[in-house]
Scaffold this motif. Structure first.
Motif, PDB file in Angstrom:
ATOM      1  N   VAL A 193      61.547  78.918  33.196  1.00 25.94           N
ATOM      2  CA  VAL A 193      61.669  77.462  33.304  1.00 25.94           C
ATOM      3  C   VAL A 193      63.082  77.075  33.717  1.00 25.94           C
ATOM      4  O   VAL A 193      63.283  76.181  34.556  1.00 25.94           O
ATOM      5  CB  VAL A 193      61.284  76.778  31.981  1.00 25.94           C
ATOM      6  N   VAL A 194      64.079  77.732  33.130  1.00 28.35           N
ATOM      7  CA  VAL A 194      65.467  77.443  33.490  1.00 28.35           C
ATOM      8  C   VAL A 194      65.712  77.740  34.971  1.00 28.35           C
ATOM      9  O   VAL A 194      66.337  76.946  35.690  1.00 28.35           O
ATOM     10  CB  VAL A 194      66.434  78.265  32.611  1.00 28.35           C
TER      11      VAL A 194
ATOM     12  N   TYR B 244      63.466  77.867  37.448  1.00 25.93           N
ATOM     13  CA  TYR B 244      62.738  76.918  38.291  1.00 25.93           C
ATOM     14  C   TYR B 244      63.329  75.515  38.187  1.00 25.93           C
ATOM     15  O   TYR B 244      63.315  74.752  39.152  1.00 25.93           O
ATOM     16  CB  TYR B 244      61.264  76.885  37.890  1.00 25.93           C
ATOM     17  N   LEU B 245      63.860  75.175  37.017  1.00 26.13           N
ATOM     18  CA  LEU B 245      64.463  73.862  36.826  1.00 26.13           C
ATOM     19  C   LEU B 245      65.674  73.692  37.742  1.00 26.13           C
ATOM     20  O   LEU B 245      65.822  72.665  38.422  1.00 26.13           O
ATOM     21  CB  LEU B 245      64.865  73.684  35.365  1.00 26.13           C
TER      22      LEU B 245
ATOM     23  N   MET C 100      64.420  73.499  41.413  1.00 31.41           N
ATOM     24  CA  MET C 100      63.843  72.200  41.767  1.00 31.41           C
ATOM     25  C   MET C 100      64.921  71.110  41.833  1.00 31.41           C
ATOM     26  O   MET C 100      64.846  70.213  42.668  1.00 31.41           O
ATOM     27  CB  MET C 100      62.767  71.807  40.758  1.00 31.41           C
ATOM     28  N   TRP C 101      65.906  71.189  40.954  1.00 32.97           N
ATOM     29  CA  TRP C 101      67.002  70.225  40.996  1.00 32.97           C
ATOM     30  C   TRP C 101      67.794  70.372  42.299  1.00 32.97           C
ATOM     31  O   TRP C 101      68.185  69.375  42.908  1.00 32.97           O
ATOM     32  CB  TRP C 101      67.910  70.421  39.789  1.00 32.97           C
TER      33      TRP C 101
ATOM     34  N   SER D 248      57.727  68.579  41.089  1.00 38.44           N
ATOM     35  CA  SER D 248      57.892  69.914  40.511  1.00 38.44           C
ATOM     36  C   SER D 248      58.926  69.897  39.399  1.00 38.44           C
ATOM     37  O   SER D 248      58.769  70.589  38.376  1.00 38.44           O
ATOM     38  CB  SER D 248      58.307  70.905  41.604  1.00 38.44           C
ATOM     39  N   LEU D 249      59.981  69.116  39.580  1.00 40.62           N
ATOM     40  CA  LEU D 249      61.010  69.001  38.550  1.00 40.62           C
ATOM     41  C   LEU D 249      60.434  68.389  37.271  1.00 40.62           C
ATOM     42  O   LEU D 249      60.722  68.858  36.159  1.00 40.62           O
ATOM     43  CB  LEU D 249      62.171  68.144  39.066  1.00 40.62           C
TER      44      LEU D 249
ATOM     45  N   CYS E   1      58.358  70.961  35.479  1.00 39.66           N
ATOM     46  CA  CYS E   1      59.217  71.920  34.788  1.00 39.66           C
ATOM     47  C   CYS E   1      59.734  71.343  33.470  1.00 39.66           C
ATOM     48  O   CYS E   1      59.834  72.054  32.461  1.00 39.66           O
ATOM     49  CB  CYS E   1      60.395  72.328  35.677  1.00 39.66           C
ATOM     50  N   ILE E   2      60.064  70.055  33.472  1.00 41.98           N
ATOM     51  CA  ILE E   2      60.547  69.405  32.249  1.00 41.98           C
ATOM     52  C   ILE E   2      59.439  69.358  31.198  1.00 41.98           C
ATOM     53  O   ILE E   2      59.683  69.560  30.007  1.00 41.98           O
ATOM     54  CB  ILE E   2      61.071  67.990  32.571  1.00 41.98           C
TER      55      ILE E   2
ATOM     56  N   LEU F 128      59.232  72.649  29.772  1.00 38.37           N
ATOM     57  CA  LEU F 128      60.433  72.833  28.958  1.00 38.37           C
ATOM     58  C   LEU F 128      60.211  72.319  27.536  1.00 38.37           C
ATOM     59  O   LEU F 128      60.504  73.009  26.555  1.00 38.37           O
ATOM     60  CB  LEU F 128      61.607  72.103  29.615  1.00 38.37           C
TER      61      LEU F 128
END
Length: 320
Positions: A259-260, A262-263, A266-267, A284-285, A288-289, A292
């Motif tokens: 997740v970190v 991909y986060l 995406m950011w 997508s962001l 991911c949140i 998270l």
């Protein structure tokens, strides 16, 4: 990710291997160490041999799931989403945290970019086709597992495929199905082992180009990096067994790392892209949140690992 994610997959592969290994290797730890040893043999054989093996295994997985679906005589309505009278948010978030594991792998492909002949063309195709196939296979097999109630205990969670095979085709098919199931798990483990060793090698090549970890063998295998991955997996498998921690806990911890990654990806996409691509990156962001928050306290592991690596890489950078 190495100490928690891959060993969890090795534990599942070891559950399959126990069905056909001799008695002196049928112990959970012994079967897992057998998987690690076989993993090292395949990795040291070179990427071309490994890729051929991956292709045959992928075909075997699709055929196996097709046999389970047809043999189970499942009604078509079982494949449709069901409506629940009550929505249990904690249960849903816990399921999301574990299911996220089924769809990770983009970062593994990234480390294998040098193996593509034309990365700008082949990489997107591999990602899209892989996601579609993985989604279809996981969905179909999930329906089979639910129909046969092959879940709920540690034994069933790690050996659901042999259990279902025995229910459908009898004990005589259990041995063959276990081999196919083992190869299915092994394909995933092999990809990640190769990816992780390549990542270690690329970091060593950038920050310590004269070190042994920055060299490759005549077959193009990063020898030292592969040995580091193998040693870490061995220690993690032994620790995982003797600690008695459930596999879904290890998967959730590993998902925190994903997740970190991909986060941040995406950011970056939100900042760099424009138009509909940027809107897709924003969606997508947000997803991911959501994952998270679903993982919850397990994200602490990812945060600690990220901070440790940040400090370590910083020291390597400034000590060059």
């Amino acid at each position: 990710m190495i100490p928690v994610g891959v060993p969890a997959a090795i534990a599942i592969a070891g559950g399959f291997a126990q069905q056909f290994l001799p008695s002196f290797l049928s112990h959970p730890v012994a079967s897992q160490l057998f998987v690690v040893a076989l993993l090292m043999v395949v990795n040291f054989s070179g990427s071309k041999s490994s890729s051929r093996l991956q292709t045959f295994i992928a075909i075997g997985i699709i055929l196996l799931v097709a046999c389970f679906v047809t043999g189970s005589d499942i009604d078509s309505s079982a494949f449709l989403p069901s409506t629940a009278s009550t929505i249990e948010i904690p249960a849903i978030t816990q399921a999301i945290a574990v299911m996220f594991w089924c769809f990770v792998g983009i970062e593994a492909f990234a480390h294998m970019g040098e193996e593509f002949k034309r990365p700008e063309r082949d990489y997107p195709i591999a990602i899209l086709v892989g996601c579609l196939l993985a989604g279809a296979v996981y969905y179909a097999f999930s329906v089979v597992v639910l129909e046969h109630h092959a879940f709920g205990t540690q034994a069933l969670n790690t050996a659901s495929v042999p259990f279902i095979a025995e229910q459908l085709y009898g004990a005589q098919a259990k041995w063959l199905i276990s081999i196919v199931g083992f190869l299915a798990c092994f394909a995933t483990i092999n990809l990640y082992a190769q990816s992780l060793s390549r990542m270690i090698w690329s970091l060593a090549r950038e920050y310590r180009p004269d070190s042994a970890a920055a060299r490759v063998s005549v077959k193009g295998v990063p020898t030292v990096a592969t040995l580091i991955v193998g040693a870490t997996l061995t220690i993690s498998c032994v620790f995982g067994y003797w600690s008695g921690i459930d596999i879904d806990v290890f998967l959730t911890l590993a998902n925190g790392i994903f997740v970190v990654i991909y986060l941040f990806a995406m950011w970056s996409a939100v900042r760099l892209l424009k138009g509909w691509r940027k809107n897709l990156a924003v969606l997508s962001l947000v997803l991911c949140i959501v994952v998270l928050f679903s993982i919850g306290l397990a994200m602490l592991y990812a945060i600690v690992m990220l901070g440790s690596l940040w400090i370590l890489v910083g020291k390597l950078k400034y000590s060059k």
